[in-house]
Design a protein around this motif. Sequence first.
Motif, PDB file in Angstrom:
ATOM      1  N   GLY A   1       0.724   2.912   3.037  1.00 30.48           N
ATOM      2  CA  GLY A   1       1.609   3.918   3.613  1.00 30.48           C
ATOM      3  C   GLY A   1       1.161   4.450   4.957  1.00 30.48           C
ATOM      4  O   GLY A   1       1.539   5.569   5.335  1.00 30.48           O
ATOM      5  N   GLU A   2       0.380   3.666   5.658  1.00 26.60           N
ATOM      6  CA  GLU A   2      -0.133   4.092   6.963  1.00 26.60           C
ATOM      7  C   GLU A   2      -0.307   2.869   7.852  1.00 26.60           C
ATOM      8  O   GLU A   2      -0.731   1.815   7.378  1.00 26.60           O
ATOM      9  CB  GLU A   2      -1.475   4.808   6.778  1.00 26.60           C
ATOM     10  N   ASP A   3       0.022   3.006   9.113  1.00 29.20           N
ATOM     11  CA  ASP A   3      -0.187   1.912  10.057  1.00 29.20           C
ATOM     12  C   ASP A   3      -1.685   1.653  10.189  1.00 29.20           C
ATOM     13  O   ASP A   3      -2.487   2.594  10.271  1.00 29.20           O
ATOM     14  CB  ASP A   3       0.405   2.292  11.432  1.00 29.20           C
ATOM     15  N   LEU A   4      -2.055   0.399  10.201  1.00 26.27           N
ATOM     16  CA  LEU A   4      -3.462   0.021  10.388  1.00 26.27           C
ATOM     17  C   LEU A   4      -4.040   0.660  11.653  1.00 26.27           C
ATOM     18  O   LEU A   4      -5.202   1.084  11.674  1.00 26.27           O
ATOM     19  CB  LEU A   4      -3.581  -1.503  10.459  1.00 26.27           C
ATOM     20  N   LEU A   5      -3.225   0.757  12.693  1.00 26.46           N
ATOM     21  CA  LEU A   5      -3.694   1.350  13.946  1.00 26.46           C
ATOM     22  C   LEU A   5      -4.084   2.811  13.757  1.00 26.46           C
ATOM     23  O   LEU A   5      -5.044   3.289  14.372  1.00 26.46           O
ATOM     24  CB  LEU A   5      -2.616   1.237  15.025  1.00 26.46           C
TER      25      LEU A   5
ATOM     26  N   SER B   1      -5.919  -7.226   4.522  1.00 27.51           N
ATOM     27  CA  SER B   1      -5.578  -5.803   4.524  1.00 27.51           C
ATOM     28  C   SER B   1      -6.501  -5.008   3.605  1.00 27.51           C
ATOM     29  O   SER B   1      -7.000  -3.942   3.970  1.00 27.51           O
ATOM     30  CB  SER B   1      -4.113  -5.639   4.091  1.00 27.51           C
ATOM     31  N   GLU B   2      -6.747  -5.542   2.415  1.00 20.93           N
ATOM     32  CA  GLU B   2      -7.614  -4.846   1.457  1.00 20.93           C
ATOM     33  C   GLU B   2      -9.063  -4.827   1.929  1.00 20.93           C
ATOM     34  O   GLU B   2      -9.782  -3.841   1.725  1.00 20.93           O
ATOM     35  CB  GLU B   2      -7.505  -5.486   0.071  1.00 20.93           C
ATOM     36  N   GLN B   3      -9.505  -5.889   2.545  1.00 17.20           N
ATOM     37  CA  GLN B   3     -10.870  -5.918   3.097  1.00 17.20           C
ATOM     38  C   GLN B   3     -11.031  -4.874   4.203  1.00 17.20           C
ATOM     39  O   GLN B   3     -12.058  -4.195   4.296  1.00 17.20           O
ATOM     40  CB  GLN B   3     -11.189  -7.311   3.641  1.00 17.20           C
ATOM     41  N   LEU B   4     -10.005  -4.738   5.039  1.00 13.60           N
ATOM     42  CA  LEU B   4     -10.058  -3.726   6.099  1.00 13.60           C
ATOM     43  C   LEU B   4     -10.067  -2.320   5.500  1.00 13.60           C
ATOM     44  O   LEU B   4     -10.776  -1.430   5.981  1.00 13.60           O
ATOM     45  CB  LEU B   4      -8.873  -3.897   7.055  1.00 13.60           C
TER      46      LEU B   4
ATOM     47  N   GLU C   1      -0.103  -9.278  12.986  1.00 13.16           N
ATOM     48  CA  GLU C   1       1.148  -8.582  12.671  1.00 13.16           C
ATOM     49  C   GLU C   1       1.397  -8.549  11.161  1.00 13.16           C
ATOM     50  O   GLU C   1       1.815  -7.525  10.606  1.00 13.16           O
ATOM     51  CB  GLU C   1       2.313  -9.269  13.388  1.00 13.16           C
ATOM     52  N   LEU C   2       1.119  -9.670  10.494  1.00  7.69           N
ATOM     53  CA  LEU C   2       1.301  -9.728   9.035  1.00  7.69           C
ATOM     54  C   LEU C   2       0.301  -8.824   8.318  1.00  7.69           C
ATOM     55  O   LEU C   2       0.628  -8.195   7.308  1.00  7.69           O
ATOM     56  CB  LEU C   2       1.155 -11.171   8.538  1.00  7.69           C
ATOM     57  N   ILE C   3      -0.924  -8.748   8.852  1.00  7.84           N
ATOM     58  CA  ILE C   3      -1.940  -7.863   8.267  1.00  7.84           C
ATOM     59  C   ILE C   3      -1.490  -6.408   8.387  1.00  7.84           C
ATOM     60  O   ILE C   3      -1.605  -5.625   7.440  1.00  7.84           O
ATOM     61  CB  ILE C   3      -3.315  -8.072   8.941  1.00  7.84           C
ATOM     62  N   ARG C   4      -0.963  -6.042   9.555  1.00  2.90           N
ATOM     63  CA  ARG C   4      -0.479  -4.666   9.749  1.00  2.90           C
ATOM     64  C   ARG C   4       0.654  -4.343   8.780  1.00  2.90           C
ATOM     65  O   ARG C   4       0.701  -3.250   8.211  1.00  2.90           O
ATOM     66  CB  ARG C   4      -0.002  -4.475  11.190  1.00  2.90           C
ATOM     67  N   ALA C   5       1.554  -5.299   8.588  1.00  3.97           N
ATOM     68  CA  ALA C   5       2.677  -5.078   7.668  1.00  3.97           C
ATOM     69  C   ALA C   5       2.173  -4.918   6.235  1.00  3.97           C
ATOM     70  O   ALA C   5       2.634  -4.025   5.499  1.00  3.97           O
ATOM     71  CB  ALA C   5       3.658  -6.240   7.758  1.00  3.97           C
ATOM     72  N   ALA C   6       1.217  -5.763   5.840  1.00  6.01           N
ATOM     73  CA  ALA C   6       0.660  -5.677   4.483  1.00  6.01           C
ATOM     74  C   ALA C   6      -0.084  -4.364   4.283  1.00  6.01           C
ATOM     75  O   ALA C   6       0.017  -3.726   3.225  1.00  6.01           O
ATOM     76  CB  ALA C   6      -0.272  -6.864   4.231  1.00  6.01           C
TER      77      ALA C   6
END
Length: 317
Positions: A58-62, A17-20, A47-52
């Motif tokens: 505070g924002e959806d990865l999408l 998540s942090e790398q993204l 799914e776990l990355i999106r949740a993290a």
Amino acid sequence: MATLKVPAHVPSPEEDSEQLRKAFQGWGTDEGLIVKILSHRNAAQRELIRAAYASAHGEDLLTSLDKELSSDFERIVMLWTLGPAERDALLVHEATKKTVTSPNNFVLVEIACTRSPLELFKAKQVYQARHKRSIEEDVAYHTSGDLRRLLVPLLSTFRYAGDDVNMTLAKTEAKVLHGKIADKAYGDEELIRILTTRSKTQLNATLNHYNNEYGNAITKDLKTDPNNEYLKLLRSTIKCLIYPEKYFEKVLRLAINKMGTGEWALTRVVATRAEVDLQRIADEYQRRNSVPLDVAVAKDTSGDYKDMLLALLGREK
């Protein structure tokens, strides 16, 4: 067989998540880092990355991806990042917004016939929660005639998914199918009932008997009018149920061989099949075209879009 390659050891969802997040910061987006991470994570990991990501930022990865990316690369990354049920619900929603004679009816057949009963059920749950309507409701509203009579029950059924076969029934229903097709009664309720309710193993036995008893594959007997939209859908229904790799090979062949690639079809097939049977589809493509699928894709696409496609096809840089 899937083509997705997931490393034996992957970072935690929080690290990914942090790398993204880093890929989105600075003067330009680091598309290569996005490809490196997301194209090597399975659905559960994504799914776990999106949740993290949502928890940390505070924002959806999408939403972040939608802001940062564009064009065909955005489409493949967004479709891939979605969970399978969310993705199918989106594809159905897009398909139902088209006209009655749109090729997007084939997307509805794909989802109805190449997913497992449970996968289809989950997509329907997501669709209903998101749109406050059922898939069947929207498909019925946007279609009519034989198309509606075929598509609605295809999407409604929860087929038996086991291996049990009734050979007596297979012979009986092969005769029914042959009779209806001989009479050109292609929209007959019995023909539609058999194709939309029987298990894939039962249908396979029925269609094998049809071929042996009457000397032609049923799809050949349904080619009396090659331009008839409904007959095309019937043939696609049978292919998706019994020979999905042959169906998807043709979709890819037509997409790649167009004057200008049919990116949406190419993107859809790669994104939806990379975790399922894309290797079998690639094998069928090479058998049919004498060219490896990844070579054909690399020749016909470019940039980050090409890199993402090839990564999902299992080709390392």
